[in-house]
Structures are given as C-alpha cells and as structure tokens.
Write a protein that holds these residues in place. Structure first.
Motif, PDB file in Angstrom:
ATOM      1  N   GLY A  56      37.344  -4.503  22.713  1.00 30.94           N
ATOM      2  CA  GLY A  56      37.540  -4.200  24.129  1.00 30.94           C
ATOM      3  C   GLY A  56      37.830  -5.398  24.998  1.00 30.94           C
ATOM      4  O   GLY A  56      37.678  -5.325  26.214  1.00 30.94           O
ATOM      5  N   ILE A  67      35.835   3.224  18.998  1.00 28.84           N
ATOM      6  CA  ILE A  67      34.699   2.416  18.596  1.00 28.84           C
ATOM      7  C   ILE A  67      33.451   3.153  19.050  1.00 28.84           C
ATOM      8  O   ILE A  67      33.141   3.194  20.236  1.00 28.84           O
ATOM      9  N   HIS A  70      34.081   5.684  21.729  1.00 25.24           N
ATOM     10  CA  HIS A  70      34.746   5.172  22.930  1.00 25.24           C
ATOM     11  C   HIS A  70      36.200   4.875  22.574  1.00 25.24           C
ATOM     12  O   HIS A  70      36.486   4.042  21.718  1.00 25.24           O
ATOM     13  N   VAL A  79      33.351  -0.191  25.356  1.00 25.46           N
ATOM     14  CA  VAL A  79      33.344  -0.848  24.051  1.00 25.46           C
ATOM     15  C   VAL A  79      32.720  -2.237  24.153  1.00 25.46           C
ATOM     16  O   VAL A  79      31.957  -2.656  23.278  1.00 25.46           O
TER      17      VAL A  79
END
Length: 285
Positions: A56, A67, A70, A79
């Motif tokens: 992220g 992830i 997310h 993330v």
C-alpha cells in the motif's frame, strides 16, 4: 508475542507502468495467510516497487490485489495499517547514529504514535506506564533471535557496528512491534554469506510459522519457498546506450510519446506520492 492472523495476498494482472514503460506487470499471486512468499528477480527488475505496491505504499496502474480483504489500489491506507516494512533500503533505513536500544525505543514510540487510539495520544507526558513497550520489545527480539547479550556492548551497541544479519534481525523486530498481518522486506540476500542467507530464511520461516504472512525480495529464493518472479518485459537494452539513444529517450519522455503512459506528468505524480507514502510510514517524511 501474540501471533497476529496473517493476511492473505492475492493479485491478478497487477502492474505498474512508468514514463519509460512497465516497472512490473501481469503479476499473479494467491498466498494463504501465514505464507512465506518471495519476490525473486535481478536488481532493477521492479521487485522493490512490487513490494511497495503490495504493502500500500506505491499506487499500481493495472490489475488489482487484495491484502487481507483490502483491495488495492482503492484501499491503500487500510493495507498500510496491517502491513509493516522490515528493512527496505532508502525507505526505512536504520539510523546509524543510534544505539540498538535507542532504535528500538524510537520504533516503539512511532508505533504508538501512528497506531494508538487518539485518546492515548492525549494523555499527559508520563501518564502511561512504559512497561508494555518494554515487554513488546523483549518479545520482538526473542521472535527474531536477536539476543542483546551477544552484541559487543549489549543494547548500547551502535547500529553502525551491527553485522548485516544482526541489522536484518533488528529491523524485523521493530516491524513486529505493531503485530502486523503482513511483513515485507527488501534485498534479503544482499551481502550475506551462504550460511547467513540460510539463517535469514530460517528467521522468516519462524515469523511465518507464528502466523504473520511474510513477503521477501531476493535474487534467488530457496527451493521450498513460493516465489513470484519479476523481470524485464521488453528485450534488454544495451549496456551503454549511445548519446543518440539517450537523447531520443529524453525527447520521447518530454513529448509523452515514449512506451510509458503517454502523459508522463500523471505517472510522475503517482510515483512521487508512492514514495511520500513510504517515507510517511517511517515517520521521517
């Protein structure tokens, strides 16, 4: 240390395109929670950018990833909250001027600053007991196998005097202070002997065994580690481009007609934003 439930890592058609073309593209991943996953490839193949995108901290331009449920790129902030960076050169380097104890205290302080509830940040100085931080530090050091008694001056040892493997253990310990669901680290096998490389992978296996998903960038992963390979998507360029070729690249970038995005400016802004996000995560932006 409480074992956080690792985050599943999934990606499909995941890619990042810059002004000069694809940094990485068509990445496919399907890793279960608590997996040990390697990003394998030569230096300059986009592997670090892939690591930052999956945590992220850099915005992808193609495909998507998830992830821990997310979805990227939409939920980059979410993330970042569950993904911690171990050593990533140029992003969260250890401070060579500090001692090991000072570096750990700084890591714990930053973790509290960014992850604690707002009400905790409003407490008067000295109103909270430091014991929980000490316990977390001791547990993190135990989890990475870094015994202060083995260091030349114990916790008063300067960071600059640490061996490469010791520095990796320290960086991972700091990353684990917040109980992340995903731990990511770069250049794992850089400047390590074969024996030290084996120890480093053993360390990551132990972290994954505790429940944290681990993502490690390396030149070559062990045979028993699932690897995602990065690499050039176009034929390799000549080792020393001629002046004419360099001028052509520069002109193409200026006019937006290169094999990149065709706009140049928007991608530069996204890359800069991604770098800023990475630095913000360390508290040094």
């Amino acid at each position: 240390m409480d074992s956080p439930h690792g985050a599943a890592v999934k990606a499909e058609g995941f890619g990042l395109k810059g002004p000069r073309g694809w940094v990485f593209q068509d990445i496919a991943i399907d890793a279960a929670p608590g997996s040990l996953l390697a990003v394998e490839g030569p230096s300059g193949s986009g592997r670090t950018c892939l690591l930052l995108a999956l945590t992220g901290r850099m915005k992808p331009t193609a495909g998507h990833a998830e992830i821990g449920r997310h979805r990227l790129p939409k939920k980059m902030a979410a993330v970042r909250r569950i993904a911690a960076l171990g050593p990533v050169p140029g992003v969260n380097d250890l401070d060579q001027a500090l001692t090991v104890a000072e570096q750990l205290r700084e890591g714990a302080m930053l973790q509290r600053r960014y992850d604690a509830p707002v009400r905790a940040l409003l407490r008067p100085r000295g109103a909270h007991a430091p014991a929980p931080a000490r316990v977390r530090i001791e547990q993190a050091l135990a989890a990475v196998g870094l015994d202060p008694a083995t260091l030349p001056k114990g916790l008063r040892t300067s960071v600059r005097d640490l061996e490469r493997l010791e520095a990796i253990r320290l960086s991972v310990a700091i990353a684990l202070l917040g109980g992340p669901r995903l731990l990511a680290l770069d250049d794992l096998d850089l400047k390590l002997s074969d024996a030290e490389r084996a120890e480093a992978w053993a360390l990551l296996r132990s972290v994954a065994a505790r429940g944290t998903t681990v993502l490690a960038v390396c030149s070559e992963a062990p045979a028993d580690v699932t690897a995602v390979r990065t690499g050039p998507q176009t034929p390799p360029a000549a080792a020393a481009p001629s002046l004419t070729e360099k001028d052509a690249d520069t002109e193409a970038a200026d006019t937006g007609t290169s094999t990149g995005t065709g706009t140049g400016t928007d991608t530069d802004d996204e890359d800069t934003k991604g770098a800023d996000d990475a630095l913000a995560e360390t508290g040094r932006a």
